[in-house]
Scaffold this motif. Structure first.
Motif, PDB file in Angstrom:
ATOM      1  N   PRO A  30       0.839  -1.198   0.000  1.00 56.68           N
ATOM      2  CA  PRO A  30       0.000   0.000   0.000  1.00 56.68           C
ATOM      3  C   PRO A  30       0.879   1.255   0.000  1.00 56.68           C
ATOM      4  O   PRO A  30       1.987   1.247   0.545  1.00 56.68           O
ATOM      5  N   VAL A  38      -4.616   5.332   3.051  1.00 57.61           N
ATOM      6  CA  VAL A  38      -4.200   4.560   1.882  1.00 57.61           C
ATOM      7  C   VAL A  38      -4.635   5.305   0.628  1.00 57.61           C
ATOM      8  O   VAL A  38      -5.825   5.590   0.448  1.00 57.61           O
ATOM      9  N   SER A  88      -9.814  -1.265  -1.457  1.00 61.24           N
ATOM     10  CA  SER A  88      -9.637  -1.598  -0.048  1.00 61.24           C
ATOM     11  C   SER A  88     -10.951  -2.078   0.546  1.00 61.24           C
ATOM     12  O   SER A  88     -11.987  -2.084  -0.121  1.00 61.24           O
ATOM     13  N   PRO A 111      -5.842  -3.925   1.113  1.00 65.31           N
ATOM     14  CA  PRO A 111      -5.628  -3.116   2.316  1.00 65.31           C
ATOM     15  C   PRO A 111      -6.921  -3.007   3.124  1.00 65.31           C
ATOM     16  O   PRO A 111      -8.007  -2.868   2.561  1.00 65.31           O
ATOM     17  N   VAL A 113      -8.882  -0.784   5.912  1.00 60.03           N
ATOM     18  CA  VAL A 113      -8.814   0.593   6.398  1.00 60.03           C
ATOM     19  C   VAL A 113      -9.842   0.832   7.499  1.00 60.03           C
ATOM     20  O   VAL A 113     -10.858   0.146   7.593  1.00 60.03           O
ATOM     21  N   LEU A 119      -4.661   2.944   7.154  1.00 60.22           N
ATOM     22  CA  LEU A 119      -4.317   1.531   7.068  1.00 60.22           C
ATOM     23  C   LEU A 119      -4.420   0.857   8.430  1.00 60.22           C
ATOM     24  O   LEU A 119      -3.808   1.295   9.401  1.00 60.22           O
ATOM     25  N   ILE A 122      -3.861  -5.756   6.358  1.00 61.41           N
ATOM     26  CA  ILE A 122      -4.005  -6.221   4.974  1.00 61.41           C
ATOM     27  C   ILE A 122      -4.544  -7.642   5.014  1.00 61.41           C
ATOM     28  O   ILE A 122      -4.236  -8.418   5.921  1.00 61.41           O
TER      29      ILE A 122
END
Length: 201
Positions: A30, A38, A88, A111, A113, A119, A122
């Motif tokens: 990311p 992100v 994401s 990712p 979030v 972030l 993941i």
């Protein structure tokens, strides 16, 4: 999800990104703003554009995606390399939503979030597959208490739940047969369930 994530800032150089991906054995990273939001993702495919177009350029008749790869072949920083906006998923989303996004967008890593777009972690394909390693007893317990006991008319003591290798079988008597498709849908949403079967009197 994995909470320890290797990420880079938009000013990270091509070489920095490559070294991070190699050192940490990841296929994408990311790209973050200074506040942790992100803003994009750099993948191996983004990096390979530089090698692909080393000896020439594509014809003008090439598809638009190929022209985008040509642009990336001259990139020097993560900000120029990244695919943006980043695909994401919110940290409160169920695994099924993460799996759908990854399948539709054809990404290997997603990712995760928080509410501010920062972030939090993941999730990878391997993370999604781990749910299928869940113990059959745990799945059966959740189906009994979080699905059947909460479904009006389905919490009969005459209903039994058996799970074998992730396949849930509901056996016994159910007063209202119209509940079967509803129960099936709810049971399939339980993490680790591979399939649902009914063996009802």
């Amino acid at each position: 999800m994995t909470r320890t994530v290797i990420a880079v800032g938009r000013q990270a150089t091509f070489k920095d990104v490559t070294q991070n991906m190699r050192e940490w054995h990841v296929s994408a990273v990311p790209v973050l703003e200074a506040d942790g939001r992100v803003i994009g993702v750099v993948s191996e495919a983004d990096l390979l554009a530089k090698e692909e177009y080393r000896d020439g350029v594509p014809a003008f008749a090439e598809p638009r995606e190929r022209m985008e790869q040509l642009r990336k072949s001259g990139a020097l920083t993560a900000g120029d390399l990244m695919t943006a906006p980043a695909v994401s998923v919110h940290e409160d989303a169920p695994l099924t939503e993460a799996a759908r996004i990854m399948a539709r967008k054809r990404v290997k890593r997603l990712p995760v979030v928080d509410g501010e777009g920062r972030l939090a972690g993941i999730v990878s394909r391997v993370d999604l597959l781990k749910v299928f390693l869940r113990a059959d007893e745990d799945i059966a317990e959740e189906v009994r208490h979080d699905v059947l006991d909460m479904l009006p008319g389905a919490n009969s003591p005459l209903l039994r739940v058996q799970v074998e290798k992730g396949v849930v079988t509901v056996m016994g008597e159910l007063a209202d047969s119209s509940l079967v498709p509803v129960a099936a849908r709810l049971i399939r949403s339980v993490e680790g369930v591979v399939d649902v079967r009914f063996d009802l009197d």
